[in-house]
Design an enzyme around this catalytic site. Structure first.
Site, PDB file in Angstrom:
ATOM      1  CE  LYS A 175      -1.667   2.050   3.592  1.00  0.00           C
ATOM      2  NZ  LYS A 175      -2.361   2.400   4.843  1.00  0.00           N
TER       3      LYS A 175
ATOM      4  CG  ASP B 170      -7.318   3.742   2.122  1.00  0.00           C
ATOM      5  OD1 ASP B 170      -8.219   3.256   1.411  1.00  0.00           O
ATOM      6  OD2 ASP B 170      -7.304   4.944   2.465  1.00  0.00           O
TER       7      ASP B 170
END
Length: 336
Positions: free
Chosen positions: A204, A222
């Site tokens: 991420k 997220d």
């Protein structure tokens, strides 16, 4: 005698004709008597189509124009949605969000890749606003990877205390700074396989850096992204890596970075975890989860956050396009 017989025959035939005429009249009366029955049955057949509700298309059209969608919008998507239909719906949602958030951008303040990777690591388990309020002091004291690598941990911890989990985060940012200084000459690498080797950096964080510091497409999965793509029935996966793969397959690679911004911005401003503002949502007609949140337009408006609710955003130094669109910069740490 013959004449009388002939007269008798004529009289008989006239009687027969006279007898037939009433019979024909009676038959005609019976026929006319049956016609009203047929007429009464006909209206019953014509009334059936009038009972079909043709309201749904009008409601969907009204919602697209900005009118609050009706409360009867289906909560679940049509069963058996084809792959083609899913791709079209997903891409249309992204196009709609691009119009709502044309100024969407990473909500972490940064001036170079080093600042972005550090800020992204610090954003775990806290808001971007809190990170933005904290990093000015950090980067003022430690502007380069070499400076932060040589820092005293206790001093860094004191600066990072407002972000939460400050000891673990201190260890990560000092560790990744050492790795940058020792293995990459003080520069942040522009490859996924190198970024994920840095302490505290996962896929991420790596995609945030690649997409926003190097212009290389990536999907940032997220918590907001995970929640929304599942609500929209883009995927049923729960693992971030599988979500990334499933959603990435719906869009061209060139859309990935902006798609991430659009989805995350929508999740922060309108489609919240606990109280989504369904009545103020611009993509309500396309959302299979419509109705999970507040559907009343006036009540929904009160749930909007950041610039959509007239409140400051999360960046102290946002892009000019955001300010031009009416966005407000966030206040510095300690401001009233």
């Amino acid at each position: 005698m013959k004449k009388s017989s002939a007269n008798e025959e004529t009289a008989e035939s006239q009687k027969a004709v006279a007898a037939k005429k009433p019979a024909k009249k009676a038959a005609a009366k019976k026929a006319t008597a049956k016609k009203p029955v047929a007429k009464k049955a006909a209206p019953l057949k014509r009334q059936a189509p009038a009972k079909k509700p043709a309201v749904a298309p009008k409601k969907a059209a009204a919602a697209v124009k900005g009118v609050a969608p009706a409360k009867t919008v289906a909560v679940t998507p049509p069963r058996g949605e084809s792959r083609t239909a899913l791709v079209r719906r997903a891409r249309r949602i992204n196009r709609e969000l691009a119009e709502v958030y044309p100024y969407a951008h990473p909500e972490l303040d940064f001036e170079n890749p080093f600042q972005l990777v550090v800020a992204t690591v610090l954003s775990a388990q806290t808001t971007d606003l809190r990170v933005n309020q904290t990093t000015p002091a950090l980067f003022a004291k430690y502007p380069t990877p070499e400076d932060l690598a040589a820092a005293v941990p206790e001093e860094v911890e004191e600066i990072l205390r407002p972000t939460g989990f400050f000891r673990a985060k201190t260890k990560s940012v000092i560790g990744l700074s050492k790795a940058l200084a020792e293995d990459f000459g003080g520069d942040v690498p522009g490859r996924l396989e190198d970024l994920v080797k840095l302490p505290g950096v996962g896929r991420k964080t790596a995609f945030v850096v690649l997409g926003n510091a190097f212009g290389r497409p990536g999907i940032t999965v997220d918590t907001h992204f995970q929640r929304l793509v599942r609500r929209w029935r883009w995927t049923e996966e729960t693992d971030p890596d599988k979500i990334e793969a499933a959603v990435g397959a719906l869009f061209p690679k060139s859309d990935w970075t902006d798609l991430s911004h659009h989805v995350i911005w929508h999740g922060r401003r309108i489609c919240h975890a606990r109280k989504p503002a369904c009545g103020a949502c611009p993509i309500a007609p396309l959302c299979p989860a419509y109705g999970e949140g507040e559907t009343d337009p006036e009540k929904a408006k009160k749930l909007l956050k950041y610039e959509k609710g007239g409140l400051p955003g999360q960046r102290l130094k946002p892009p000019q396009a955001y300010l031009d669109a009416g966005g407000k910069p966030a206040p510095p740490l300690g401001a009233g």
